[in-house]
Design a protein around this motif. Structure first.
Motif, PDB file in Angstrom:
ATOM      1  N   VAL A 152       0.849  -1.188   0.000  1.00  0.00           N
ATOM      2  CA  VAL A 152       0.000   0.000   0.000  1.00  0.00           C
ATOM      3  C   VAL A 152       0.885   1.239   0.000  1.00  0.00           C
ATOM      4  N   LEU A 153       0.926   1.922  -1.137  1.00  0.00           N
ATOM      5  CA  LEU A 153       1.792   3.094  -1.291  1.00  0.00           C
ATOM      6  C   LEU A 153       1.073   4.377  -0.867  1.00  0.00           C
ATOM      7  N   SER A 154      -0.244   4.328  -0.767  1.00  0.00           N
ATOM      8  CA  SER A 154      -1.040   5.522  -0.465  1.00  0.00           C
ATOM      9  C   SER A 154      -0.666   6.117   0.889  1.00  0.00           C
ATOM     10  N   SER A 155      -0.708   7.460   0.984  1.00  0.00           N
ATOM     11  CA  SER A 155      -0.513   8.170   2.245  1.00  0.00           C
ATOM     12  C   SER A 155      -1.857   8.633   2.775  1.00  0.00           C
ATOM     13  N   GLY A 156      -1.847   9.169   4.002  1.00  0.00           N
ATOM     14  CA  GLY A 156      -3.084   9.697   4.580  1.00  0.00           C
ATOM     15  C   GLY A 156      -3.677   8.742   5.605  1.00  0.00           C
ATOM     16  N   PHE A 157      -2.832   7.931   6.229  1.00  0.00           N
ATOM     17  CA  PHE A 157      -3.300   7.004   7.271  1.00  0.00           C
ATOM     18  C   PHE A 157      -2.894   7.537   8.646  1.00  0.00           C
ATOM     19  N   ALA A 158      -2.322   6.689   9.480  1.00  0.00           N
ATOM     20  CA  ALA A 158      -2.044   7.113  10.860  1.00  0.00           C
ATOM     21  C   ALA A 158      -1.053   8.278  10.929  1.00  0.00           C
ATOM     22  N   GLU A 159      -0.286   8.503   9.849  1.00  0.00           N
ATOM     23  CA  GLU A 159       0.710   9.576   9.889  1.00  0.00           C
ATOM     24  C   GLU A 159       0.072  10.951   9.722  1.00  0.00           C
ATOM     25  N   ALA A 160      -1.208  10.992   9.271  1.00  0.00           N
ATOM     26  CA  ALA A 160      -1.869  12.279   9.048  1.00  0.00           C
ATOM     27  C   ALA A 160      -2.474  12.778  10.352  1.00  0.00           C
ATOM     28  N   SER A 161      -2.257  14.061  10.637  1.00  0.00           N
ATOM     29  CA  SER A 161      -2.810  14.603  11.884  1.00  0.00           C
ATOM     30  C   SER A 161      -4.272  14.958  11.668  1.00  0.00           C
ATOM     31  N   GLY A 162      -5.117  14.715  12.660  1.00  0.00           N
ATOM     32  CA  GLY A 162      -6.548  14.989  12.536  1.00  0.00           C
ATOM     33  C   GLY A 162      -7.173  14.061  11.505  1.00  0.00           C
ATOM     34  N   GLY A 163      -8.399  14.301  11.161  1.00  0.00           N
ATOM     35  CA  GLY A 163      -9.060  13.548  10.092  1.00  0.00           C
ATOM     36  C   GLY A 163      -9.238  12.087  10.422  1.00  0.00           C
ATOM     37  N   GLN A 164      -9.403  11.294   9.371  1.00  0.00           N
ATOM     38  CA  GLN A 164      -9.818   9.912   9.554  1.00  0.00           C
ATOM     39  C   GLN A 164      -8.699   8.910   9.319  1.00  0.00           C
ATOM     40  N   GLY A 165      -7.443   9.406   9.182  1.00  0.00           N
ATOM     41  CA  GLY A 165      -6.334   8.531   8.802  1.00  0.00           C
ATOM     42  C   GLY A 165      -6.153   7.334   9.721  1.00  0.00           C
ATOM     43  N   ALA A 166      -6.136   7.580  11.032  1.00  0.00           N
ATOM     44  CA  ALA A 166      -5.899   6.491  11.969  1.00  0.00           C
ATOM     45  C   ALA A 166      -7.006   5.449  11.882  1.00  0.00           C
ATOM     46  N   GLY A 167      -8.243   5.930  11.716  1.00  0.00           N
ATOM     47  CA  GLY A 167      -9.377   5.016  11.583  1.00  0.00           C
ATOM     48  C   GLY A 167      -9.243   4.145  10.341  1.00  0.00           C
ATOM     49  N   LEU A 168      -8.837   4.769   9.229  1.00  0.00           N
ATOM     50  CA  LEU A 168      -8.647   4.020   7.976  1.00  0.00           C
ATOM     51  C   LEU A 168      -7.590   2.930   8.164  1.00  0.00           C
ATOM     52  N   GLN A 169      -6.556   3.258   8.938  1.00  0.00           N
ATOM     53  CA  GLN A 169      -5.485   2.279   9.130  1.00  0.00           C
ATOM     54  C   GLN A 169      -5.997   1.081   9.940  1.00  0.00           C
ATOM     55  N   ASP A 170      -6.826   1.352  10.956  1.00  0.00           N
ATOM     56  CA  ASP A 170      -7.424   0.262  11.731  1.00  0.00           C
ATOM     57  C   ASP A 170      -8.311  -0.610  10.846  1.00  0.00           C
ATOM     58  N   GLU A 171      -9.105   0.058  10.024  1.00  0.00           N
ATOM     59  CA  GLU A 171      -9.997  -0.664   9.095  1.00  0.00           C
ATOM     60  C   GLU A 171      -9.199  -1.583   8.177  1.00  0.00           C
ATOM     61  N   MET A 172      -8.138  -0.989   7.619  1.00  0.00           N
ATOM     62  CA  MET A 172      -7.284  -1.719   6.695  1.00  0.00           C
ATOM     63  C   MET A 172      -6.688  -2.948   7.381  1.00  0.00           C
ATOM     64  N   ARG A 173      -6.227  -2.757   8.629  1.00  0.00           N
ATOM     65  CA  ARG A 173      -5.596  -3.847   9.370  1.00  0.00           C
ATOM     66  C   ARG A 173      -6.587  -4.995   9.594  1.00  0.00           C
ATOM     67  N   ALA A 174      -7.822  -4.614   9.879  1.00  0.00           N
ATOM     68  CA  ALA A 174      -8.857  -5.635  10.138  1.00  0.00           C
ATOM     69  C   ALA A 174      -9.111  -6.478   8.889  1.00  0.00           C
ATOM     70  N   VAL A 175      -9.200  -5.810   7.739  1.00  0.00           N
ATOM     71  CA  VAL A 175      -9.423  -6.548   6.486  1.00  0.00           C
ATOM     72  C   VAL A 175      -8.280  -7.517   6.218  1.00  0.00           C
ATOM     73  N   VAL A 176      -7.048  -6.982   6.367  1.00  0.00           N
ATOM     74  CA  VAL A 176      -5.854  -7.782   6.085  1.00  0.00           C
ATOM     75  C   VAL A 176      -5.811  -9.010   6.982  1.00  0.00           C
ATOM     76  N   LYS A 177      -6.177  -8.819   8.242  1.00  0.00           N
ATOM     77  CA  LYS A 177      -6.150  -9.916   9.193  1.00  0.00           C
ATOM     78  C   LYS A 177      -7.170 -10.989   8.801  1.00  0.00           C
ATOM     79  N   ARG A 178      -8.326 -10.522   8.358  1.00  0.00           N
ATOM     80  CA  ARG A 178      -9.400 -11.447   8.001  1.00  0.00           C
ATOM     81  C   ARG A 178      -8.965 -12.385   6.884  1.00  0.00           C
TER      82      ARG A 178
END
Lengths: 720, 720
Positions: free
Chosen positions: A103-129
């Motif tokens: 995943v080359l896209s930026s805008g996850f946990a490294e982004a301040s404010g917004g939904q980045g951290a949430g997106l990273q959690d979501e992504m992790r859950a899918v990958v784990k599944r």
């Protein structure tokens, strides 16, 4: 990453046969096009599938609207799409049977404010599944040079005349694993100019799923590299760290590392408590020291260290003694100074070796060390001939040739002799060129099997790292020292710990520590009244100390709740009231167990020994020289548990104040073995009760003169 | 080189219009031919005369059998003939009116055994007789790039496509002066690759006549360079050193230096006497510190420091606070760690500056410091735009841009903005490229006016050196602090010194020191009998010390001739006999003046203050923290005389144990001003009597708490 049934398959990620690029574009001004340009520019033998909703073809390759539409499920999906679409895309990949992703896209946990951290959690859950192996997000991708696969937009691996692996004679390989993409590929950039053969460059980004050490694990299991370069921002799983670090050390594959964020963690409090003295970077360093990681301060320096190990990792120097040979007196002198600064030795050569060398030298040369052969002699015997004269000396463990590699034609004439010497020598030979080497010289000397340096401290630092790594590894692979295990009733101690409060003051801490043989020699009497204190003092020969005992007063001295060196009845009576008054003023309402009456400990060198729980690596043992040394200079050593006697001795050696434990000013040396024994016992105590203990302070411990042991003067245990 | 009537004319040597090459040959395989190839390959505007007995023509130039046969006397003769012929040839040159020479021949003082040293003396005598300006012997010659004159066989200046001076926009120049030829020209080699403009490379060899500092003097007088690179093996004339160092500092031309032979001088004795504690390299460092010489550890590092000063030497940073800006989070973090390691600060930027930056950043960027602008923002505003946003912050004194200079085309687009910014900024801007820069990028950024680094520690070290140099120079050019001169009867003190023996024990030393206000507060009574000692002790409140006084026992404590803390009549009586017995056993036949009875000094922090005579630089003042700090850690500071209060404070700051003089463990700080006053007074004493004094030890001096002064507990003077 723990070993589960669904352990992700890194081979699918790093060695795919089919690769889908989700977001591929023909526009080479954009990152989506640049990645396609890079990937199609190398002769990857597998199949590339551009995934695009707007193009039917990208750079001559048939494009597909979705990973679900591919003729076969891709082994690897490369995602270069806006962050908010990543979780859904990974879900699509999972359903379509894709086993790995970058995943080359930026805008996850490294982004301040917004939904980045949430997106990273979501992504992790899918990958784990789906049990996928996923690099990133915010990664810059990777390069696998053997399969000519470069799913990255890094300009460092853009197709050019220069091949990804150096041409010519095959050389040992290494791998780069870095959280930072820019820096990760810069190692490749710097190393390629030095003819290093990189098997992988891996950039892990935010490490939502796989971390740096997971990739190191895979690379070590392959057994194809002779060094790892690593840029670490943090360690996610200490278990993985330990397992991989041990694997690398067993295999003799050195890990050259830089830990980003040292300075943030560097601020230390002034108080002399274990927890305040050692920061998070100290804990990382302690882990690096335990496992022989080599810390670098600079990209170029780290590449240089790798160059040295790739060339001579299997023939590391047995000691610190260096023979320097040159035709430049100034260059040799400079190198000798640099060797001394790096803790290496430049001893005079033995007479027999010198006689052999002298045959070739004019009057204005010298064979002592540095050997200054002069340009005249060098012209006749060449660099290989010169080094060959020095190597047999029993006075040295390695050789540095100070040379000029400007002129490749000169070296070409010596190629055969140089190549033969590098293959035959059992002592490593390092080259420092004081002139800038021609690229052809770099290539020639690399093919001949030599590490070539242009920076003096990098050369001496590499040699020193080689010496230290060999010594550490020799100790590590040696059969473990047999130490009779302590005969301790663990269950009873554990129960005592469980039933006590969060803080165990000295009176409470002493019995549990004494079960491990720690500080059992001086317990004292707990007095509940001035009369009892006087009676106790009377039973003691010489001066006594009075200390208020309260689980609510962790640091008694600061509370004025301690008085020392009391010699008369009057002093003891006054002191009893005074310490209690002070304690009550300092902590009104504190539960006071009584006043401890103890004999004063005989004099000794003051030491602090403690346990601190690091957030990442768990319990660690700290030792520092007491008083000024620890309070003013913050001179401490930290090490993970378990702790062997050798580890404990190593910690004491690392203290800047180590000489203070030796003999000086007519005093005999301190009883270091008794201190080592105490450290090992405390380490075992902390290991046995790791889940219970947050911090322990034995402060001060007095180390008496050789053969007369140690006194634990005060003790404190804090539970988690 | 002292200023005599016949002072040699270095302009004739470095700027000749006619040059004779004695020993010239057409054989380019030999050094005699190579030098001709080098010299004829550059467009030197003057005339070259080959001198050869065997050739009528060399490389198209008419040859002459002797310097005596030239149509006009040559300004410069270059000698490349066997050593034994050199004195006679110089004689011939002198007679023929040749005013200067470069002697490239080897086999003089550097050759072991044989007649080399004698030849060098002979050569020096001839040169002196004719007042010639002579470089060498055993020199590798020099390069004067402005006149395209390269009388050297160094391959570094062989004619090639690359011009001697960088093409394009004119840049600040620098000079290299080195004793070692190989290393001297290597500076040029390394610097040329970084687009540095070298005015001179001078290699001085054995320095039989002119030394490194003489050439520095000439170059500084010209006023055309903004930095000097220097490799020193030794200093021949301390007067020249001082004069030239002062001239450079006044002119603001930093001297970047490496002193060869540090490690040989590094062995220090364990005893705590001034002379044994400080070695010859310490004295060199003390001189470097006094005059702001910047010490380098590596060729490349020294060149990098010069690159920084050439670009921003006239706009040095006012303090240590750095703003870092980048598009690589990893790179920025690494640089922040390196800044902290170099003693620089990376503070948060102020809110106003951050608000200006934030306008340009996406959510995953940060404006705190390091400013991570992200690739996206950088693409829009460029490196100049990014730096321009950071520079106005009042929180910082300088800027480091972490960049990638791989792609020259990218930078070409930003050339104008970058050039304008470099011209306008009042805070220096340093660039670190984490990728290897393209040669075109190096050229572009150099022309635009920036120092570009590829090595992180070199970048931070350069910035730190710029900060320190500015601070030192600001102090140096400030009007000298006015200190009331001591009202001392120098003649009387000098007479007392002259009439005493070689060693002045405490009793003898105190009166002369007291004349300078040193240790006048506690003299004591010299007792000639036990009874007299008892009487003296009775007049003293509290404990007393007894010390045998003998000019034949310099170190009383080691002789057992001192007893401290005596509190009763019995103790004093016993001690009197004991110290005398010990003294006689230690030094039978020693002249004993008596036993000094003194009050014990009140407690204080132990310091040693002393004077040591360095073989090269003369008297130097040393200070160290007493006891463990000086005995175990050899923690001392050394400085040349005269010593100002500011110098003295600087010395105390340089001690690793400096914090021990501050407040700690609840103690107030020590009376540093009283210690500074003592140091300045001792410095003046040693200056006033420099010809008489070999060594002084005030050991120990006790520094009491703030406002309560110092006690000189013991004193010793040794005459030359």
């Amino acid at each position: 990453m723990s070993q589960t049934e669904q352990r992700p398959d890194l081979a699918k990620l790093l060695w795919p046969r089919t690769v889908a690029v989700v977001g591929a574009s023909p526009d080479t001004e954009s990152l989506r096009g640049r990645i396609m340009k890079v990937m199609t520019g190398h002769p990857f033998a597998g199949t590339l599938y551009p995934i695009s909703r707007s193009h039917a073809e990208v750079m001559g390759l048939k494009a597909y609207p979705s990973v679900a539409d591919l003729p076969v499920p891709a082994d690897l999906a490369v995602l270069i799409i806006p962050a908010q679409h990543v979780p859904a895309e990974l879900e699509r990949c999972g359903k379509a049977g894709v086993r790995s992703a970058v995943v080359l896209s930026s805008g996850f946990a490294e982004a301040s404010g917004g939904q980045g951290a949430g997106l990273q959690d979501e992504m992790r859950a899918v990958v784990k599944r789906y049990g996928m192996a996923v690099m990133g997000p915010n990664s810059e991708g990777f390069a696998n040079t053997a399969s000519a696969l470069c799913p990255t937009f890094s300009p460092a691996v853009e197709p050019s005349e220069r091949p990804l692996l150096p041409s010519g004679r095959e050389r040992g390989q290494l791998a780069v694993i870095a959280q930072s993409g820019g820096i990760g590929f810069s190692f490749f950039d710097h190393g390629r100019a030095k003819e290093l053969a990189f098997r992988y460059v891996v950039t892990t980004g935010n490490e939502a799923c796989l971390e740096t050490l997971d990739f190191a694990d895979f690379v070590l299991d392959e057994g194809k590299v002779s060094a790892l370069l690593m840029l670490l921002e943090d360690v996610k799983s200490p278990e993985t760290f330990r397992r991989v670090a041990e694997k690398a050390l067993k295999a003799g594959v050195p890990i050259v590392v830089n830990k980003i964020g040292q300075s943030e963690a560097g601020a230390r409090a002034a108080a002399s408590h274990t927890a305040a003295l050692a920061g998070s970077y100290d804990a990382h360093r302690a882990m690096f020291e335990r496992y022989g990681f080599i810390e670098g301060r600079d990209l170029g320096e780290m590449v240089d260290i790798a160059v040295g190990f790739v060339a001579f990792g299997s023939r590391l120097p047995a000691g610190r003694r260096v023979g320097i040979c040159t035709a430049s007196g100034g260059g040799g002198g400079w190198m000798a100074d640099a060797c001394a600064a790096a803790g290496l030795e430049v001893p005079q050569l033995d007479d027999a070796t010198r006689a052999n060398i002298d045959v070739h030298l004019p009057a204005y040369g010298t064979s002592q060390n540095p050997v200054d052969a002069t340009a005249q002699a060098l012209h006749k015997i060449g660099y290989a001939g010169l080094a060959e004269l020095v190597i047999p000396s029993p006075a040295i463990d390695s050789v540095i040739v100070v040379m000029t590699a400007r002129n490749a034609a000169n070296l070409e004439r010596q190629r055969e002799a140089l190549t033969r010497l590098a293959a035959q020598t059992t002592k490593p030979i390092l080259l420092w060129s004081y002139t800038l080497p021609a690229p052809a010289s770099v290539k020639l000397l690399s093919e001949a099997g030599y590490p070539l340096f242009t920076d003096i401290p990098n050369c001496t630092r590499t040699l020193r790292a080689m010496v230290d790594y060999r010594a550490l590894r020799d100790r590590f692979v040696r059969p473990i020292e047999v130490r009779t295990p302590l005969d301790v009733d663990r269950a009873t101690v554990q129960k005592a710990l469980e039933t006590s409060g969060r803080v165990l003051c000295e009176w409470e801490a002493r019995p549990v520590l004494a079960a491990y043989g720690i500080g059992a020699n001086a317990v004292g009497v707990l007095a509940g009244s001035a009369g009892a204190a006087l009676a106790a003092a009377q039973d003691i020969r010489g001066a006594v100390a009075l200390k208020v005992q309260s689980p609510d007063i962790a640091h008694k001295t600061e509370a004025g709740a301690v008085m020392l060196g009391l010699t008369s009845r009057d002093e003891v009576r006054l002191a009893y009231d005074r310490v209690l008054d002070n304690a009550r003023r300092h902590a009104p309402g504190a539960r006071v167990l009584g006043v401890l009456v103890q004999p004063m400990a005989p004099p000794g060198r003051e030491v602090i020994v403690g346990i601190k729980r690091d957030d990442t690596f768990g319990p660690m043992l700290m030792v520092g020289l007491g008083g000024v040394q620890v309070e003013v200079f913050k001179d401490i050593a930290l090490a993970p548990l378990p702790l062997s006697e050798e580890d404990a001795r190593g910690m004491l050696d690392r203290l800047e104040g180590a000489p203070l434990l030796g003999a000086f000013r007519g005093r005999p040396p301190a009883d270091i073995e008794a201190l080592v024994d105490l450290m090992v016992r405390l380490g075992q105590f902390a290991s046995d009760h790791a889940d219970t203990i947050a911090e322990i302070d034995l402060n001060p411990v007095l180390v008496h003169d050789l053969g007369t042991g140690v006194s634990v003067v005060d003790a404190l245990i804090v539970k988690r």
